[in-house]
Design an enzyme around this catalytic site. Structure first.
Site: not given
Ligand code: GLU
Length: 435
Positions: A125
């Site tokens: 993240k």
């Molecule tokens: N931000 C989204 C989540 O928390 C998607 C992450 C992604 O597609 O890599 O799942």
């Protein structure tokens, strides 16, 4: 899946100070969740320390020229929590409250989520501590590009693949893809997902998280004998996740009776007109001011008589202060980490079924995986194909988690952690320690 008996358990060393986050912070919450699951891991528990330490943490300074000529500095992060099952994967958020503890927890929840739906990724993240609403478009672009360049040393189509999250969208992904590609000297569409469809993005990606929320919601409703065609739904956050989930529930006959967001809360007993509300949110940026509804005190949202509640905004919204007021039979976590552990226990005691973030909102990353596969093969599927595959993945994953929850008589959150941690730690063991 038992460990070779010659393998002694790794010695437990105290965690480094920056990992000993206070137990109220997001990282502390993740550590508690791991502790809860440890008794169910059997021999694989010998590797559990792995989950308590992110593999790699990068903190970057992001200096940019502001429109008025000043140089401003922003604080950026990219955390790769685990890469045992594949490259890091997870979104990037721009928010004034972003902290390292938060990004660490979000990266760890991505590891769990990706393993829960069995896509071949680890968890990562990123984020920048900034309120993007205070930036001009030019400033936003410069900040995004400089951040991408700074984290460019650890991301890549086979290393770590960012995606949209809170306050980031297709345009931001386009700038990230372009910046990375410029630095590499070759267009690399697979470095981020959630891109515009004309730039290697996938059909259905924008709606995927909300569609996944609806899919697991419908499955769980069937399991507990709740008829969604007559259900009342309350949604917090009416953007990409809550808005799409609300629309799909309304299309299935449910009444969306209340919506709350950063601008306020609205209510309509007969059900809100969801298509008009979605239009209003696109124009005004909030549900506040929507004409065909009663205005409600934002705090009263938690008392609304409803069958299904969907928190689809930020973390730590359902707390011990409001969990006992929730009237729903089922809470579907569209957001990441919206329920604190104390609130989780209160809801469990009150027999409110919680569909946890790590499975309920996994539809987004599932279609991100489809996007990445399409980018690699340069062959793009139609939307019907994507939605069908998404529903299949979500239904299968949810059925597996449901079965584990019944087997061990645990919450769906603990069950999802059991399934995911076993998968992660099994690959950890198969790969072995280097050197
Ligand atoms: N931000 C989204 C989540 O928390 C998607 C992450 C992604 O597609 O890599 O799942």
């Amino acid at each position: 899946m038992s460990a070779p008996s010659s393998l002694p358990a790794p010695t437990a060393h105290p965690l480094p100070s920056y990992l000993q986050a206070d137990h109220l912070g997001p990282w502390g919450i993740f550590l508690q969740q791991v502790d809860r699951v440890e008794p169910y891991l059997g021999n694989l528990a010998r590797w559990v320390e792995t989950l308590k330490r992110p593999k790699r943490i990068l903190v970057v300074d992001v200096p940019i020229h502001m429109d008025d000529g000043r140089v401003a500095h922003f604080e950026g992060y990219r955390v790769q929590h685990n890469t045992s099952r594949g490259p890091g994967k997870g979104g990037v958020r721009f928010h004034q409250d972003v902290t390292l503890s938060e990004v660490m927890a979000l990266s760890a929840w991505m590891s769990i989520k990706n393993a829960a739906v069995n896509v071949p990724y680890g968890g990562a993240k990123g984020g920048i501590r900034v309120d993007p609403k205070t930036l001009s478009r030019g400033e936003l672009e410069r900040m995004t590009r400089r951040y991408t360049s700074e984290i460019g040393i650890i991301i890549g189509p086979n290393k770590d693949i960012p995606a949209p999250d809170v306050n980031t969208n297709e345009q931001i992904m386009a700038w990230m893809m372009d910046t990375y590609s410029m630095n590499q000297g070759a267009t690399a569409t697979g470095v981020v997902t959630g891109k515009p469809v004309d730039l290697g993005g996938s059909l259905g990606r924008r709606e995927a998280t909300g569609r996944g929320v609806f899919t697991v919601g419908a499955e769980a409703a069937r399991n507990i004998g709740l008829d969604i065609s007559t259900a009342r739904v309350a949604v917090q956050g009416f953007g990409n996740v809550g808005g799409v989930a609300g629309k799909l529930f309304a299309e299935a006959g449910a009444r969306v009776v209340a919506v709350q967001d950063h601008g306020g809360a609205i209510y309509r007993e007969a059900g809100l007109d969801v298509p008009s509300l979605l239009k209003h949110v696109v124009e005004k940026g909030t549900v506040a001011g929507f004409e065909h509804a009663e205005v409600m005190d934002a705090e009263k949202f938690w008392d609304v008589p409803c069958d299904i509640m969907i928190p689809a905004a930020l973390e730590q919204q359902i707390t011990k202060a409001n969990a006992h007021r929730i009237q729903a039979r089922m809470v579907i976590e569209g957001a990441n980490g919206p329920t604190t552990p104390e609130a989780d226990d209160i809801l469990h005691e009150r027999n409110v079924l919680v569909l946890p973030d790590v499975i309920a909102n996994a539809g987004g990353v599932t279609v991100s995986y489809f996007e990445w596969v399409q980018d690699f093969s340069s062959f793009f599927w139609d939307e019907d194909e994507i939605n069908k595959r998404l529903v299949r993945v979500m239904q299968q994953a949810f059925a597996g988690v449901w079965q584990v929850a019944e087997q061990h008589k645990v919450s769906l959150r603990t069950a999802t952690f059991i399934v995911a941690c076993q998968r992660i730690l099994h690959t950890r063991e198969l790969r072995g320690l280097y050197p």
